[in-house]
Design a protein around this motif. Structure first.
Motif, PDB file in Angstrom:
ATOM      1  N   ASP A  84      12.571  -7.997   1.114  1.00 35.02           N
ATOM      2  CA  ASP A  84      12.356  -6.554   0.973  1.00 35.02           C
ATOM      3  C   ASP A  84      13.216  -5.979  -0.147  1.00 35.02           C
ATOM      4  OD1 ASP A  84      10.410  -6.226   2.924  1.00 35.02           O
ATOM      5  OD2 ASP A  84      11.871  -5.818   4.527  1.00 35.02           O
ATOM      6  N   ALA A  87      11.721  -7.043  -3.436  1.00 35.82           N
ATOM      7  CA  ALA A  87      10.480  -6.303  -3.690  1.00 35.82           C
ATOM      8  C   ALA A  87      10.794  -4.889  -4.166  1.00 35.82           C
ATOM      9  CB  ALA A  87       9.624  -6.264  -2.428  1.00 35.82           C
ATOM     10  N   ASP A  88      11.805  -4.262  -3.574  1.00 35.00           N
ATOM     11  CA  ASP A  88      12.188  -2.912  -3.997  1.00 35.00           C
ATOM     12  C   ASP A  88      12.732  -2.922  -5.423  1.00 35.00           C
ATOM     13  OD1 ASP A  88      11.419  -1.852  -1.586  1.00 35.00           O
ATOM     14  OD2 ASP A  88      13.447  -1.787  -0.740  1.00 35.00           O
ATOM     15  N   LEU A  98       2.970  -2.345  -6.882  1.00 33.59           N
ATOM     16  CA  LEU A  98       3.410  -2.232  -5.494  1.00 33.59           C
ATOM     17  C   LEU A  98       3.645  -3.642  -4.968  1.00 33.59           C
ATOM     18  CD1 LEU A  98       3.893  -0.593  -2.913  1.00 33.59           C
ATOM     19  CD2 LEU A  98       1.462  -0.875  -2.421  1.00 33.59           C
ATOM     20  N   SER A 100       4.850  -5.821  -1.636  1.00 39.79           N
ATOM     21  CA  SER A 100       5.113  -5.740  -0.204  1.00 39.79           C
ATOM     22  C   SER A 100       5.292  -7.137   0.366  1.00 39.79           C
ATOM     23  CB  SER A 100       3.986  -5.006   0.511  1.00 39.79           C
ATOM     24  OG  SER A 100       2.763  -5.671   0.308  1.00 39.79           O
ATOM     25  N   THR A 102       4.696  -9.667   3.253  1.00 41.58           N
ATOM     26  CA  THR A 102       3.720  -9.805   4.330  1.00 41.58           C
ATOM     27  C   THR A 102       4.211 -10.698   5.462  1.00 41.58           C
ATOM     28  OG1 THR A 102       2.636 -11.614   3.149  1.00 41.58           O
ATOM     29  CG2 THR A 102       1.776  -9.382   2.787  1.00 41.58           C
ATOM     30  N   ILE A 124       4.662 -12.657  -0.280  1.00 39.05           N
ATOM     31  CA  ILE A 124       4.687 -11.359  -0.939  1.00 39.05           C
ATOM     32  C   ILE A 124       3.308 -11.079  -1.530  1.00 39.05           C
ATOM     33  CG2 ILE A 124       5.745 -10.058  -2.832  1.00 39.05           C
ATOM     34  CD1 ILE A 124       8.190 -11.909  -2.497  1.00 39.05           C
ATOM     35  N   GLN A 133      -4.767  -7.137  -5.896  1.00 35.30           N
ATOM     36  CA  GLN A 133      -3.764  -7.787  -5.051  1.00 35.30           C
ATOM     37  C   GLN A 133      -3.596  -9.240  -5.473  1.00 35.30           C
ATOM     38  OE1 GLN A 133      -4.771  -7.358  -0.945  1.00 35.30           O
ATOM     39  NE2 GLN A 133      -3.877  -5.310  -0.821  1.00 35.30           N
TER      40      GLN A 133
END
Length: 159
Positions: A84, A87-88, A98, A100, A102, A124, A133
């Protein structure tokens, strides 16, 4: 020979048996109690204390150690948190991207000198307006070590 009259005999020095008083019964003597129940209670008490001592020792010895399941649980959480954060960092700096997480899959777990190591994969998904995606994954290794404050985890890229 004739017997002298009774007044001439001195009183007898022998103790006369007490006369039985039939109005009050004589106190009954208590039967002898067996010491076996006391011995059994003492042995049972000693056994309980021994079991408590052994159980307490095993709990304290095993309490400081980290189990495989605990290490896996802590490492899954640490890997999710690391993915996380990554990813940020990546998604926050790019316009229109974006990222995220998963999920995290755990693979190999083995014991080390200090604790446990767990290999895992963070799954991810990158989403962009142009490409759509794109699923990807990152291989991670987590090291879990028991400390006085709890469990300390370290996550790094798997080599």
């Amino acid at each position: 020979m004739t017997t002298p009259p009774p007044a001439e005999f001195p009183p007898s020095t022998e103790a006369q048996p007490p006369t039985a008083d039939t109005s009050t019964p004589a106190p009954a003597t208590a039967p002898k109690r067996s010491k076996l129940p006391i011995i059994l209670i003492a042995v049972a008490g000693a056994l309980v204390l021994i079991v408590i001592a052994i159980g307490g020792t095993l709990w304290f010895v095993g309490h400081d150690g980290l189990t495989r399941e605990q290490a896996q649980r802590e490492c899954r959480t640490a890997m999710e948190r690391e993915a996380d954060q990554r990813a940020d960092r990546v998604g926050g700096g790019s316009d229109g991207v974006l990222i995220s997480v998963t999920g995290v899959e755990l693979h190999d777990t083995w014991e080390t000198d200090k604790g446990w190591s767990v290999n895992g994969t963070a799954n991810i998904t990158m989403t962009t307006a142009i490409i759509g995606q794109t699923p990807t994954s990152v291989g991670l290794t987590c090291e879990a070590v028991a400390t006085d404050d709890g469990v300390r985890t370290t996550v790094k890229n798997r080599l």
